[in-house]
Design an enzyme around this catalytic site. Sequence first.
Site, PDB file in Angstrom:
ATOM      1  CB  ALA A  16      -0.926  -0.005   1.210  1.00 15.95           C
ATOM      2  CG  ASP A  19       5.780   3.880  -8.593  1.00 16.41           C
ATOM      3  OD1 ASP A  19       5.963   5.095  -8.469  1.00 16.41           O
ATOM      4  OD2 ASP A  19       5.484   3.335  -9.665  1.00 16.41           O
ATOM      5  CG  LEU A  20       0.368  -0.124  -9.225  1.00 16.99           C
ATOM      6  CD1 LEU A  20       0.334   0.564 -10.586  1.00 16.99           C
ATOM      7  CD2 LEU A  20       0.249  -1.636  -9.405  1.00 16.99           C
ATOM      8  CE  LYS A  22       4.499   6.286  -2.697  1.00 19.61           C
ATOM      9  NZ  LYS A  22       5.648   6.634  -1.884  1.00 19.61           N
ATOM     10  CE  LYS A 181      -2.410   1.842 -21.254  1.00 19.85           C
ATOM     11  NZ  LYS A 181      -2.088   2.980 -20.438  1.00 19.85           N
ATOM     12  CG  ASP A 234       8.307  -4.028 -17.868  1.00 22.98           C
ATOM     13  OD1 ASP A 234       7.566  -4.277 -16.899  1.00 22.98           O
ATOM     14  OD2 ASP A 234       8.571  -2.869 -18.230  1.00 22.98           O
ATOM     15  CG  HIS A 239       1.325  -4.379 -20.707  1.00 28.13           C
ATOM     16  ND1 HIS A 239       0.432  -4.720 -19.725  1.00 28.13           N
ATOM     17  CD2 HIS A 239       2.363  -3.793 -20.064  1.00 28.13           C
ATOM     18  CE1 HIS A 239       0.901  -4.339 -18.552  1.00 28.13           C
ATOM     19  NE2 HIS A 239       2.081  -3.786 -18.725  1.00 28.13           N
TER      20      HIS A 239
HETATM   21  N1  LIG Z   1       4.765   0.978 -10.607  1.00 28.48           N
HETATM   22  C1  LIG Z   1       4.104   0.774 -11.756  1.00 28.48           C
HETATM   23  O1  LIG Z   1       3.848   1.689 -12.542  1.00 28.48           O
HETATM   24  C2  LIG Z   1       3.646  -0.576 -12.137  1.00 28.48           C
HETATM   25  C3  LIG Z   1       3.808  -1.647 -11.278  1.00 28.48           C
HETATM   26  N2  LIG Z   1       3.334  -2.869 -11.634  1.00 28.48           N
HETATM   27  C4  LIG Z   1       3.473  -4.006 -10.748  1.00 28.48           C
HETATM   28  O2  LIG Z   1       2.952  -3.682  -9.465  1.00 28.48           O
HETATM   29  C5  LIG Z   1       3.692  -4.354  -8.444  1.00 28.48           C
HETATM   30  C6  LIG Z   1       4.204  -3.322  -7.458  1.00 28.48           C
HETATM   31  O3  LIG Z   1       5.047  -2.431  -8.148  1.00 28.48           O
HETATM   32  P1  LIG Z   1       5.542  -1.061  -7.508  1.00 28.48           P
HETATM   33  O4  LIG Z   1       4.451  -0.401  -6.745  1.00 28.48           O
HETATM   34  O5  LIG Z   1       6.195  -0.312  -8.610  1.00 28.48           O
HETATM   35  O6  LIG Z   1       6.670  -1.559  -6.490  1.00 28.48           O
HETATM   36  P2  LIG Z   1       7.272  -0.804  -5.228  1.00 28.48           P
HETATM   37  O7  LIG Z   1       8.568  -1.448  -4.940  1.00 28.48           O
HETATM   38  O8  LIG Z   1       7.216   0.673  -5.395  1.00 28.48           O
HETATM   39  O9  LIG Z   1       6.242  -1.141  -4.072  1.00 28.48           O
HETATM   40  C7  LIG Z   1       6.112  -2.410  -3.547  1.00 28.48           C
HETATM   41  C8  LIG Z   1       5.342  -2.350  -2.245  1.00 28.48           C
HETATM   42  O10 LIG Z   1       5.295  -3.660  -1.725  1.00 28.48           O
HETATM   43  C9  LIG Z   1       5.784  -3.643  -0.395  1.00 28.48           C
HETATM   44  N3  LIG Z   1       6.411  -4.915  -0.128  1.00 28.48           N
HETATM   45  C10 LIG Z   1       7.597  -5.372  -0.572  1.00 28.48           C
HETATM   46  N4  LIG Z   1       7.811  -6.620  -0.118  1.00 28.48           N
HETATM   47  C11 LIG Z   1       6.740  -6.935   0.626  1.00 28.48           C
HETATM   48  C12 LIG Z   1       6.368  -8.083   1.367  1.00 28.48           C
HETATM   49  N5  LIG Z   1       7.173  -9.145   1.456  1.00 28.48           N
HETATM   50  N6  LIG Z   1       5.179  -8.078   2.015  1.00 28.48           N
HETATM   51  C13 LIG Z   1       4.357  -6.993   1.956  1.00 28.48           C
HETATM   52  N7  LIG Z   1       4.668  -5.866   1.273  1.00 28.48           N
HETATM   53  C14 LIG Z   1       5.832  -5.863   0.610  1.00 28.48           C
HETATM   54  C15 LIG Z   1       6.714  -2.477  -0.337  1.00 28.48           C
HETATM   55  O11 LIG Z   1       6.879  -2.035   0.991  1.00 28.48           O
HETATM   56  P3  LIG Z   1       8.103  -1.033   1.323  1.00 28.48           P
HETATM   57  O12 LIG Z   1       7.787   0.264   0.607  1.00 28.48           O
HETATM   58  O13 LIG Z   1       8.046  -0.875   2.781  1.00 28.48           O
HETATM   59  O14 LIG Z   1       9.330  -1.713   0.802  1.00 28.48           O
HETATM   60  C16 LIG Z   1       5.943  -1.474  -1.175  1.00 28.48           C
HETATM   61  O15 LIG Z   1       4.896  -0.892  -0.423  1.00 28.48           O
HETATM   62  C17 LIG Z   1       4.803  -5.131  -9.164  1.00 28.48           C
HETATM   63  O16 LIG Z   1       4.368  -6.455  -9.368  1.00 28.48           O
HETATM   64  C18 LIG Z   1       4.926  -4.407 -10.503  1.00 28.48           C
HETATM   65  O17 LIG Z   1       5.384  -5.277 -11.520  1.00 28.48           O
HETATM   66  C19 LIG Z   1       2.662  -3.057 -12.805  1.00 28.48           C
HETATM   67  C20 LIG Z   1       2.465  -2.031 -13.680  1.00 28.48           C
HETATM   68  C21 LIG Z   1       2.964  -0.722 -13.440  1.00 28.48           C
HETATM   69  O1  LIG Z   2       3.533  -2.246 -16.934  1.00 23.86           O
HETATM   70  C1  LIG Z   2       4.248  -1.389 -17.380  1.00 23.86           C
HETATM   71  O2  LIG Z   2       3.699  -0.418 -18.127  1.00 23.86           O
HETATM   72  C2  LIG Z   2       4.339   0.836 -18.241  1.00 23.86           C
HETATM   73  C3  LIG Z   2       3.666   1.556 -19.399  1.00 23.86           C
HETATM   74  O3  LIG Z   2       2.304   1.733 -19.078  1.00 23.86           O
HETATM   75  P1  LIG Z   2       1.528   3.042 -19.524  1.00 23.86           P
HETATM   76  O4  LIG Z   2       0.134   2.811 -19.074  1.00 23.86           O
HETATM   77  O5  LIG Z   2       2.200   4.194 -18.835  1.00 23.86           O
HETATM   78  O6  LIG Z   2       1.686   3.103 -21.001  1.00 23.86           O
HETATM   79  C4  LIG Z   2       5.826   0.676 -18.478  1.00 23.86           C
HETATM   80  O7  LIG Z   2       6.459   1.937 -18.446  1.00 23.86           O
HETATM   81  C5  LIG Z   2       6.409  -0.192 -17.384  1.00 23.86           C
HETATM   82  O8  LIG Z   2       7.792  -0.442 -17.652  1.00 23.86           O
HETATM   83  C6  LIG Z   2       5.704  -1.508 -17.322  1.00 23.86           C
HETATM   84  O9  LIG Z   2       6.138  -2.212 -16.155  1.00 23.86           O
END
Ligand SMILES: NC(=O)C1=CN([C@@H]2O[C@H](COP(=O)(O)OP(=O)(O)OC[C@H]3O[C@@H](n4cnc5c(N)ncnc54)[C@H](OP(=O)(O)O)[C@@H]3O)[C@@H](O)[C@H]2O)C=CC1
Ligand SMILES: O=C1O[C@H](COP(=O)(O)O)[C@@H](O)[C@H](O)[C@H]1O
Length: 494
Positions: A16, A19-20, A22, A181, A234, A239
């Site tokens: 929670a 990055d995703l 938030k 989308k 990725d 996708h």
């Molecule tokens: N970011 C994006 O734009 C996208 C992400 N995704 C997918 O979404 C998922 C999350 O990505 P993203 O948000 O970028 O990753 P982040 O690393 O930013 O966030 C991961 C979160 O998971 C928590 N976490 C890590 N390990 C554990 C655990 N063992 N138990 C519970 N919580 C844990 C982290 O906590 P803490 O912060 O305390 O380490 C953090 O809150 C991935 O599978 C990614 O592939 C898919 C598409 C786009």
């Molecule tokens: O899942 C992912 O998608 C983004 C691109 O998504 P978009 O909606 O912004 O077009 C990509 O940048 C990232 O590497 C990948 O993990």
Amino acid sequence: MSEQTTAPTTVILFGATGDLAKRKLIPGMLHLFQSKLLDDLRVVGTSLDELSPDEFRKLAHTAIREFSTRELDEDEWHEFAQRLDFVPNSAGPKALGDAVRAAEAQLPGDTELRLHYLSVPPKAALSAIQTIGEADLVDRSRIVMEKPFGTDYASAVELNRRVHEVFREEQVFRIDHFLGKEPAQNILAFRFANGLFEPIWHRNNIAHVQIDVPETLGLSTRGDFYENTGAYRDMVVTHLFQILAFTAMEPPTSLEPAAISREKNKVFESMQPIQPNDVVRGQYLGYLDEPGVAPDSDTETFVALKCYIDNWRWAGVPFFLRTGKRMAEGARIISIAFNEPPQSMFPPGSGVGDHGPDHLTFDLADKARMSLSFYGKRPGPGMKLDKLSMQFAMQDTTWAGAVLEAYERLIYDAVRGDHTLFTSAEGVERLWEVSQPLLDNPPVVRPYAPDTYGPNQIHQLVAPHTWRLPFERKWRDKNPDPGPQSPIEGGARP
Ligand SMILES: NC(=O)C1=CN([C@@H]2O[C@H](COP(=O)(O)OP(=O)(O)OC[C@H]3O[C@@H](n4cnc5c(N)ncnc54)[C@H](OP(=O)(O)O)[C@@H]3O)[C@@H](O)[C@H]2O)C=CC1
Ligand SMILES: O=C1O[C@H](COP(=O)(O)O)[C@@H](O)[C@H](O)[C@H]1O
């Protein structure tokens, strides 16, 4: 994609604070709550961070202010904030279970849904599933899983096996946010709601298809994640292949999720294994200097490939897929190139064929657009032809404000139990299976300069055709300035 009312729901958001969560999930849930698509909603966040519930609310508030594309009404925020709770991972499964049951006690009725959203790195997914089991939160639940669903065929099969030890397949929603989308869903409407295009949607009329998703962003903040992933895992397996399935599938027997999923899986079954010779891998110059990247890394930041769907509709029609980081432009297009006429009656120099074949182009950008290009006569004496087009932009309609962001749509569908836009275990495994020859024997990684369209080898890959991007002509501006030389279409034709 039938409309159903939604049950009172508690979302248990793993990861929670990530990055995703938030950027997309927390703002998205607020919008679903505000728009009353999910008005009986509670959220229990959990992650490795040691936050109190109030600190989590503060994090959520900041995230919404930073990332939401909509106005934040402070009264609505306070109402939403009361529905947020947080339990750190260190508190253990029992504390998480107690918090979820306390949240459910605040919801009306006694058939509340639990929606587990695993927004965690892949290595944390199975431990989150174990936590759900130990917290006794499997009943009345669905689970949304984020890609990647494995890293090859064997790991995908193993991941599905472990997931199925806890959840039945119908409880599992593997997310592909490209299918969420709005313009991606419009491919289905376009193909199957109109008598005009479906009859010509096959190899007799279509020369090739391109699915092209260049990105301008680099990997300065995600190097360590990307090192073990690369562009193929990725973006392509997740996708681009899903978009390909919507473009290529047969008409489903109905618009029900099972019927659509069946047709998508049939496309994957018919896909020929990806041959390393049909793939160009690239790495942008400067990637090796990004934080978290090995100095001798051969991870690809770019991939272009040719693949075939070996069925009656598509035999012999190449599908060209391309995506990469630090490229010259950000775009998400599907381009259908039609066959050229068998003979030309137009004299040399008339211009026919000079700008490639007729194209149908879908732009999957947030501001969705569509274009159909064709040759037409320039006004005046003689017979000079030029490429013209008919264009549609969703932004020009009164519907633009009704568009749901991809994650909003997908969360809403998961709560409704609609699998249409999600990927099945069978589909995922098949995609890894066709990918295995490439994964076992990847071609050499070629360097490419940032702000380009990839290494030079991309032109050989697509020959005798050419890549649509960069577009020869720009999308039409709504209010073009018709200069004296502008042809009748206003000089903005794809
Ligand atoms: N970011 C994006 O734009 C996208 C992400 N995704 C997918 O979404 C998922 C999350 O990505 P993203 O948000 O970028 O990753 P982040 O690393 O930013 O966030 C991961 C979160 O998971 C928590 N976490 C890590 N390990 C554990 C655990 N063992 N138990 C519970 N919580 C844990 C982290 O906590 P803490 O912060 O305390 O380490 C953090 O809150 C991935 O599978 C990614 O592939 C898919 C598409 C786009
Ligand atoms: O899942 C992912 O998608 C983004 C691109 O998504 P978009 O909606 O912004 O077009 C990509 O940048 C990232 O590497 C990948 O993990």
